[in-house]
Motif scaffolding. Structure first.
Motif, PDB file in Angstrom:
ATOM      1  N   GLY A  26      -8.186  89.705 -69.992  1.00  9.30           N
ATOM      2  CA  GLY A  26      -9.556  90.008 -70.396  1.00  9.30           C
ATOM      3  C   GLY A  26      -9.750  90.777 -71.682  1.00  9.30           C
ATOM      4  O   GLY A  26     -10.863  91.207 -71.983  1.00  9.30           O
ATOM      5  N   CYS A  27      -8.689  90.954 -72.484  1.00 10.47           N
ATOM      6  CA  CYS A  27      -8.819  91.694 -73.740  1.00 10.47           C
ATOM      7  C   CYS A  27      -9.390  90.778 -74.827  1.00 10.47           C
ATOM      8  O   CYS A  27      -8.715  89.867 -75.302  1.00 10.47           O
ATOM      9  CB  CYS A  27      -7.469  92.259 -74.164  1.00 10.47           C
ATOM     10  SG  CYS A  27      -7.528  93.156 -75.732  1.00 10.47           S
ATOM     11  N   ALA A  28     -10.636  91.045 -75.252  1.00 15.09           N
ATOM     12  CA  ALA A  28     -11.310  90.201 -76.238  1.00 15.09           C
ATOM     13  C   ALA A  28     -10.611  90.250 -77.597  1.00 15.09           C
ATOM     14  O   ALA A  28     -10.573  89.253 -78.322  1.00 15.09           O
ATOM     15  CB  ALA A  28     -12.771  90.618 -76.385  1.00 15.09           C
ATOM     16  N   ALA A  29     -10.055  91.407 -77.953  1.00 18.40           N
ATOM     17  CA  ALA A  29      -9.353  91.519 -79.243  1.00 18.40           C
ATOM     18  C   ALA A  29      -8.170  90.555 -79.292  1.00 18.40           C
ATOM     19  O   ALA A  29      -7.925  89.906 -80.324  1.00 18.40           O
ATOM     20  CB  ALA A  29      -8.874  92.955 -79.449  1.00 18.40           C
ATOM     21  N   ALA A  30      -7.454  90.440 -78.175  1.00 19.30           N
ATOM     22  CA  ALA A  30      -6.321  89.514 -78.105  1.00 19.30           C
ATOM     23  C   ALA A  30      -6.808  88.068 -78.154  1.00 19.30           C
ATOM     24  O   ALA A  30      -6.184  87.209 -78.796  1.00 19.30           O
ATOM     25  CB  ALA A  30      -5.511  89.767 -76.833  1.00 19.30           C
ATOM     26  N   MET A  31      -7.923  87.778 -77.495  1.00 21.49           N
ATOM     27  CA  MET A  31      -8.490  86.434 -77.530  1.00 21.49           C
ATOM     28  C   MET A  31      -8.793  86.012 -78.967  1.00 21.49           C
ATOM     29  O   MET A  31      -8.463  84.896 -79.391  1.00 21.49           O
ATOM     30  CB  MET A  31      -9.779  86.381 -76.703  1.00 21.49           C
ATOM     31  CG  MET A  31      -9.587  86.606 -75.223  1.00 21.49           C
ATOM     32  SD  MET A  31     -11.198  86.716 -74.370  1.00 21.49           S
ATOM     33  CE  MET A  31     -10.694  87.313 -72.765  1.00 21.49           C
ATOM     34  N   CYS A  32      -9.437  86.910 -79.704  1.00 21.61           N
ATOM     35  CA  CYS A  32      -9.784  86.609 -81.103  1.00 21.61           C
ATOM     36  C   CYS A  32      -8.534  86.454 -81.952  1.00 21.61           C
ATOM     37  O   CYS A  32      -8.466  85.578 -82.817  1.00 21.61           O
ATOM     38  CB  CYS A  32     -10.667  87.712 -81.675  1.00 21.61           C
ATOM     39  SG  CYS A  32     -12.334  87.743 -80.977  1.00 21.61           S
ATOM     40  N   TYR A  33      -7.550  87.291 -81.704  1.00 20.42           N
ATOM     41  CA  TYR A  33      -6.328  87.258 -82.510  1.00 20.42           C
ATOM     42  C   TYR A  33      -5.588  85.933 -82.306  1.00 20.42           C
ATOM     43  O   TYR A  33      -5.137  85.313 -83.272  1.00 20.42           O
ATOM     44  CB  TYR A  33      -5.433  88.442 -82.148  1.00 20.42           C
ATOM     45  CG  TYR A  33      -4.456  88.798 -83.244  1.00 20.42           C
ATOM     46  CD1 TYR A  33      -4.829  89.644 -84.281  1.00 20.42           C
ATOM     47  CD2 TYR A  33      -3.158  88.288 -83.246  1.00 20.42           C
ATOM     48  CE1 TYR A  33      -3.938  89.973 -85.295  1.00 20.42           C
ATOM     49  CE2 TYR A  33      -2.263  88.609 -84.253  1.00 20.42           C
ATOM     50  CZ  TYR A  33      -2.654  89.453 -85.274  1.00 20.42           C
ATOM     51  OH  TYR A  33      -1.770  89.768 -86.280  1.00 20.42           O
TER      52      TYR A  33
ATOM     53  N   LEU B 245     -14.580  81.253 -77.571  1.00 19.23           N
ATOM     54  CA  LEU B 245     -15.688  81.178 -76.606  1.00 19.23           C
ATOM     55  C   LEU B 245     -15.509  82.191 -75.478  1.00 19.23           C
ATOM     56  O   LEU B 245     -16.478  82.790 -75.010  1.00 19.23           O
ATOM     57  CB  LEU B 245     -15.804  79.761 -76.042  1.00 19.23           C
ATOM     58  CG  LEU B 245     -16.265  78.691 -77.032  1.00 19.23           C
ATOM     59  CD1 LEU B 245     -16.241  77.308 -76.381  1.00 19.23           C
ATOM     60  CD2 LEU B 245     -17.669  78.993 -77.571  1.00 19.23           C
ATOM     61  N   HIS B 246     -14.271  82.405 -75.058  1.00 20.30           N
ATOM     62  CA  HIS B 246     -14.006  83.425 -74.035  1.00 20.30           C
ATOM     63  C   HIS B 246     -14.381  84.814 -74.558  1.00 20.30           C
ATOM     64  O   HIS B 246     -14.997  85.609 -73.842  1.00 20.30           O
ATOM     65  CB  HIS B 246     -12.520  83.421 -73.641  1.00 20.30           C
ATOM     66  CG  HIS B 246     -12.146  82.350 -72.657  1.00 20.30           C
ATOM     67  ND1 HIS B 246     -12.743  82.228 -71.423  1.00 20.30           N
ATOM     68  CD2 HIS B 246     -11.228  81.352 -72.730  1.00 20.30           C
ATOM     69  CE1 HIS B 246     -12.201  81.202 -70.772  1.00 20.30           C
ATOM     70  NE2 HIS B 246     -11.292  80.657 -71.545  1.00 20.30           N
ATOM     71  N   ALA B 247     -14.000  85.101 -75.795  1.00 23.68           N
ATOM     72  CA  ALA B 247     -14.318  86.396 -76.393  1.00 23.68           C
ATOM     73  C   ALA B 247     -15.822  86.567 -76.568  1.00 23.68           C
ATOM     74  O   ALA B 247     -16.376  87.644 -76.350  1.00 23.68           O
ATOM     75  CB  ALA B 247     -13.617  86.547 -77.736  1.00 23.68           C
TER      76      ALA B 247
END
Length: 202
Positions: free
Chosen positions: A120-127, A150-152
């Motif tokens: 659930g870490c959005a920063a990791a999703m974006c990265y 889209l998840h982020a």
């Protein structure tokens, strides 16, 4: 309206680990008072909140901190991740990618970033999305990039850079998206939570 609600929350939470965590974030991100931030995050950790350890490690790897110690930071991130903090896994991924504080390893970097994103870490999703969008070290894959963006976005955690890239995918119909100028515009206009603005209210 949210300012009043946040001020009331701070009053209700005075002296709690949650409030000390917010004060630590303010000391670090707003006031740049690294020593005060470290002491507050140590108190949070002592209260059995593992994100206190993660934030101590974040400060230890900050290039502007005079006592920067990448190796110690990595060790602390590893300990925090072993207790389940996805933000710690995100930072481990960054350190494996750069080779700071640990031997460089692109595969382990991606493994840690994915583990963080899946928790659930959005920063990791974006990265991860950015890596796939650019084809940085891996084959370019717009569909995977779009999925993570889209998840982020659902978490209001889309970075401005990732938002521009998702908007571009809407404009060009990339990554399995239909061409959608309205969605592209909406993506660019979405205002995510600005933690620094909120912290200044403390």
């Amino acid at each position: 309206k949210y300012k009043r609600q946040f001020t009331k929350l701070c009053e209700e939470q005075a002296g709690t680990p949650f409030m000390k965590y917010l004060q630590g974030l303010k000391a670090y991100l707003v006031d740049k008072n690294y020593e005060l931030a470290l002491s507050l995050f140590k108190e949070v950790e002592k209260a059995k909140y593992i994100n206190g350890k993660t934030m101590q490690a974040v400060i230890l790897r900050d290039k502007n901190y005079a006592k920067r110690d990448d190796k110690k930071a990595f060790k602390m991130f590893k300990q925090a991740w072993e207790k389940g903090d996805p933000l710690a896994a995100y930072y481990m991924g960054l350190m494996y990618e750069s080779g700071q504080g640990v031997e460089q390893n692109a595969d382990l970097a991606m493994d840690m970033l994915k583990a963080s994103a899946e928790k659930g870490c959005a920063a990791a999703m974006c990265y991860i999305g950015d890596i796939c969008y650019e084809g940085r070290g891996y084959a370019q894959n717009y569909q995977t990039a779009v999925n993570w963006y889209l998840h982020a976005q659902k978490q209001l955690g889309l970075t401005s850079n990732s938002a521009k890239r998702l908007a571009h995918c809407y404009e060009e119909g990339l990554g399995g998206l239909d061409v959608d100028a309205k969605a592209a515009k909406k993506t660019l206009e979405t205002k995510n939570v600005n933690i620094v603005t909120i912290l200044k209210l403390i």
